[in-house]
Scaffold this active site. Sequence first.
Site, PDB file in Angstrom:
ATOM      1  CG  ASP A 278      31.703  17.021  64.504  1.00  0.00           C
ATOM      2  OD1 ASP A 278      31.282  18.081  65.196  1.00  0.00           O
ATOM      3  OD2 ASP A 278      32.804  16.501  64.712  1.00  0.00           O
TER       4      ASP A 278
ATOM      5  N   GLY B  81      34.538  16.228  69.124  1.00  0.00           N
ATOM      6  CA  GLY B  81      33.247  16.324  69.551  1.00  0.00           C
ATOM      7  C   GLY B  81      32.593  14.882  69.848  1.00  0.00           C
TER       8      GLY B  81
ATOM      9  CG  ASN C  38      36.866  21.604  51.161  1.00  0.00           C
ATOM     10  OD1 ASN C  38      37.316  21.578  50.146  1.00  0.00           O
ATOM     11  ND2 ASN C  38      37.221  20.488  51.744  1.00  0.00           N
TER      12      ASN C  38
ATOM     13  CB  ALA D 204      33.748  29.436  64.313  1.00  0.00           C
TER      14      ALA D 204
ATOM     15  CE1 TYR E  94      41.179  26.785  67.310  1.00  0.00           C
ATOM     16  CE2 TYR E  94      42.199  28.755  68.519  1.00  0.00           C
ATOM     17  CZ  TYR E  94      41.092  28.025  68.100  1.00  0.00           C
ATOM     18  OH  TYR E  94      40.027  28.408  68.276  1.00  0.00           O
TER      19      TYR E  94
END
Length: 318
Positions: free
Chosen positions: A31, A36, A104, A119, A150
């Site tokens: 991450d 997050g 990647n 996801a 998005y």
Amino acid sequence: MRIVITGAAGFLGSHLCDHLLADGHEVIGMDNFITGSPDNIAHLANNEKFSFYKRDVSNYIFVPGKVDAILHFASPASPNPQSKSGYFNLPIQTMKAGALGTHNCLGIARVHSAKFLLASTSEIYGDPEVHPQEESYPGNVDPIGTRAVYDEAKRFAESLTMAYHRFHNVDTRIVRIFNTYGPRLDLEDGRALPNMIKQALLGEPLTVYGDGSQTRSFCYVDDLVDGIIKLLYSDEHYPVNIGNPNEMSILQFAETINKVTGNTAGITYMDARSARDPQRRRPDITRAKNILNWEPKVSLEEGLRRSIPYFKQKLGIA
Ligand code: NAD
Ligand code: UDP
């Protein structure tokens, strides 16, 4: 398995880490903390089966040792234009995470002969013209609309995933996730549930955008993670919707939050978020039922009760 999870410090990624570690797997989290938080994985610091790399997955990534599976969850995910962590304010990073990040991660899956799970999202259906949305519906997305950074990144990610499956025989999975809630959702990211829970717990009126007639269906995080892990263990390469088909208007949703929290401050109506705010959304989960033997078990009221202690703690309310 030795499993890489990108977006591990996010809401869904951190729950996946917990569940896969509990299933006995070794987990490598990645991450860059753009949306997050290290808090979401702090409890795993002394778990010898968990390791963490701070990486931007849109740049070249390397994972030492063998890899059996890689789950690509890294992406900004909030559609709130006011939020610093919303994809409106991180447009290039969002497109890069969906495009370069997916490339990647597929590269890692290919080189290690590992499973790859993407996801994806209900947003690939855009503002849908069919209802409920089944996986064969190709969607209604404006490529230059306000949500496009998005939606189109995820649509590209799905196409790239199928290309790697068809041309390189990579063992891929695609999950189309519908609105999900639970502990570790960021209170500031502006999505409906954290916004309204915060308002309710502070005794404020809940903000409903527009007239509140737009619909969604909310899935508790444990149900969602259970469906994703079943998909990972399956042989299904085509997209599968995972979400709760219990559709309700946003107004009903707000009223349920007020009821469960005992908030008496009522509701405030605000301008609609944008003309592109999808008006109706409900997953058709027939494929998940048939292929994975999965359906959600946790009701909205029960899921809210399980979530409230986390949000109270974050707000410093006893
Ligand atoms: P989140 O913001 O809590 O988690 C995303 C994580 O990815 C964050 O920890 C962020 O720091 C990280 N990240 C973003 N770009 C990165 C990059 N370039 N390199 C490394 N890390 C990066 O959001 P979430 O709700 O947990 O969503 C996780 C995934 O699930 C996303 O891909 C999202 O599109 C998808 N999804 C979520 C929902 C939902 O209801 N929560 C619905 C549909 C799809
Ligand atoms: N919404 C609302 N009040 C809020 C936050 C969101 O009425 O404080 C509405 C929003 O306009 C949308 C729905 O709730 O119609 C779900 O929004 P969310 O941000 O959770 O995600 P979306 O489903 O739009 O991707």
